[in-house]
Design a protein around this motif. Structure first.
Motif, short mmCIF file in Angstrom:
data_model
loop_
_atom_site.label_atom_id
_atom_site.label_comp_id
_atom_site.label_asym_id
_atom_site.label_seq_id
_atom_site.Cartn_x
_atom_site.Cartn_y
_atom_site.Cartn_z
N ASP A 272 0.81 -1.22 0.00
CA ASP A 272 0.00 0.00 0.00
C ASP A 272 0.85 1.27 0.00
O ASP A 272 0.47 2.28 -0.60
CB ASP A 272 -0.95 -0.01 1.21
CG ASP A 272 -1.99 -1.12 1.09
OD1 ASP A 272 -2.61 -1.45 2.11
OD2 ASP A 272 -2.16 -1.66 -0.02
N VAL A 273 2.00 1.22 0.65
CA VAL A 273 2.91 2.37 0.60
C VAL A 273 3.39 2.59 -0.83
O VAL A 273 3.38 3.71 -1.36
CB VAL A 273 4.13 2.17 1.54
CG1 VAL A 273 5.16 3.27 1.32
CG2 VAL A 273 3.67 2.17 3.00
N ARG A 274 3.79 1.50 -1.51
CA ARG A 274 4.25 1.62 -2.89
C ARG A 274 3.15 2.13 -3.81
O ARG A 274 3.38 2.97 -4.68
CB ARG A 274 4.76 0.26 -3.40
CG ARG A 274 6.14 -0.12 -2.92
CD ARG A 274 6.71 -1.26 -3.75
NE ARG A 274 5.89 -2.45 -3.64
CZ ARG A 274 6.12 -3.43 -2.77
NH1 ARG A 274 7.15 -3.34 -1.94
NH2 ARG A 274 5.35 -4.48 -2.73
N ALA A 275 1.94 1.61 -3.62
CA ALA A 275 0.85 1.98 -4.52
C ALA A 275 0.47 3.45 -4.38
O ALA A 275 0.27 4.15 -5.39
CB ALA A 275 -0.38 1.10 -4.24
N LEU A 276 0.38 3.94 -3.13
CA LEU A 276 0.02 5.34 -2.94
C LEU A 276 1.15 6.25 -3.43
O LEU A 276 0.90 7.31 -4.02
CB LEU A 276 -0.28 5.62 -1.47
CG LEU A 276 -1.05 6.92 -1.19
CD1 LEU A 276 -2.42 6.89 -1.86
CD2 LEU A 276 -1.20 7.15 0.30
#
Length: 436
Positions: A272-276
């Motif tokens: 989720d960190v990478r996606a955001l």
């Protein structure tokens, strides 16, 4: 209510068991015959405390079944939850292959169904996914209109692995994004027995709430680790510092993540960190803190390696391989990464993790263990006592409580590296904490 859940992984299996306990009739849907067979036998396809018992009780009461036939599942339910994986792509974006596939199946099944049906996305997806991806597929395949002929919404989950059942029963809040009023009403009724606030928002806001929570949790882990690292460098125990910081319940939120320790991992936070961060880049929005979280997390793994390397010993015993105690999940486990670094540098490594050993034979992660990390899984020891006897350095990798007794019997003249906070004192010559 009659509920079908597409995906019998961590989220789907837990939700199936907890909903059945509340009297709902659940049909689990999965492409894996093995998972379907396990659920139909009242057994959990994953390692999660208490889940076997709940699934067995639900099966015995006739409230839980599983199938690979998505058409039957839709025809015999009124609400469908989509709880399939949304894994990371190499560029950091999400893969929506599973989301798109089940949306098509659900859409085709809805085409000939006369009764109104409600479709709820439970998977973690970026803002815009439900309305720009799921909704068009459902409408095209069903030849029906969302909000008129069928309900549509999102219901982000806030379940932590190893405490998922308690998190379901006692959530901090229930968040729903509803496309139409009837979907909001149905979801409010479904969760009416929970004491947590029921928060209904537009779909895009609900999608963003989930990402905000997960990225905040990841940020807190990285922040506490950096404070702990600085504190240790100046001769201060970072745990004492953060313990006082966490006593401020007005401004410093959530004690769970706010403590120095090892890197975060698992199926949610890194992804989720990478996606955001990827989405921010696509929008030309500069996010220096979010952009630094993954490098900071990777640095924490490197710090652990450097501590081990500095001890000058070659025989290493590691207690724990999953990213968290009481789970078999190895996805993006920082302990797997640390193990690979040690293997690459020629260390003799032995690993003990009873949950991973179980999963390598029986669990849903069996294919991942043998297919993705065979070089690491081949080092799994069956006898923790032999591992300790043959190791010069013992690495405490996760917070499995059984490791405490091993720590107490570890000789004072041998080296210990604590990544979890089991040590009751700051580092000395033989016992090193990663942040204390």
């Amino acid at each position: 209510m009659r509920i079908s859940i597409f995906g019998m992984g961590y989220v789907g299996a837990v939700c199936a068991a907890c909903m059945a306990q509340r009297g709902h009739t659940i049909i689990g849907v999965d492409v894996s015959q093995e998972k379907v067979a396990m659920v139909n036998a009242g057994k959990s396809p994953i390692v999660e405390p208490g889940l076997d018992e709940l699934l067995a009780a639900g099966k015995a009461a006739g409230r839980i079944s599983a199938t690979t036939n998505y058409m039957d599942a839709i025809y015999n339910s009124d609400i469908t939850f989509i709880a399939v994986p949304t894994p990371s792509l190499k560029n950091g974006d999400l893969s929506l292959d599973y989301i798109e596939a089940v949306s098509r199946e659900i859409g085709y099944a809805l085409r000939d169904k006369k009764e109104r049906h409600t479709v709820i996305v439970r998977s973690t997806v970026l803002p815009g996914t439900v309305l720009k991806v799921v909704k068009p597929i459902l409408e095209d395949c069903s030849q029906k209109k969302a909000g008129v002929d069928f309900g549509l919404g999102i219901n982000p989950e806030f379940l932590r692995e190893s405490t998922a059942i308690r998190d379901y029963d006692e959530p901090p809040m229930t968040v729903v994004g509803a496309f139409d009023d009837e979907t909001a009403r149905v979801m409010a009724q479904l969760y009416s027995d929970l004491s947590a606030p029921f928060i209904c928002k537009p779909i895009e806001i609900a999608e963003m709430i989930k990402y905000t929570c997960n990225v905040w949790h990841a940020t807190k882990v990285a922040f506490a680790n950096e404070i702990g690292s600085i504190a240790k460098a100046v001769g201060v125990d970072g745990r004492e510092v953060m313990d006082v910081v966490c006593q401020d319940h007005k401004l410093n939120l959530s004690r769970y993540y706010m403590k120095p320790g090892f890197a975060f991992g698992g199926s949610c936070l890194p992804k989720d960190v990478r996606a955001l961060n990827y989405r921010a880049g696509k929008l030309d929005v500069k996010t220096p803190l979010i952009s630094s979280i993954m490098p900071s997390n990777e640095n924490q793994v490197r710090r652990a390696f450097d501590i081990i390397e500095g001890l000058g010993k070659r025989n290493i015993g590691m207690l724990g391989l999953s990213f968290k105690a009481e789970t078999d999940d190895l996805r993006e486990s920082p302990l797997v990464e640390l193990a690979e670094m040690l293997i690459g540098k020629g260390y003799k490594l032995s690993i003990f993790d009873r949950n991973v050993s179980f999963a390598s034979v029986h669990g849903a992660n069996k294919d991942y263990i043998h297919g993705k990390i065979p070089h690491v899984s081949s080092l799994l020891a069956q006898d923790e006592h032999q591992l300790m006897a043959e190791s010069d350095v013992l690495v405490l990798g996760n917070q499995d409580k059984s490791f405490l007794s091993m720590l107490e019997s570890w000789p004072d003249d041998k080296y210990l590296v604590d990544l979890t906070g089991f040590m009751t004192h700051p580092s000395d010559a033989n016992k090193q904490g990663i942040c204390w």
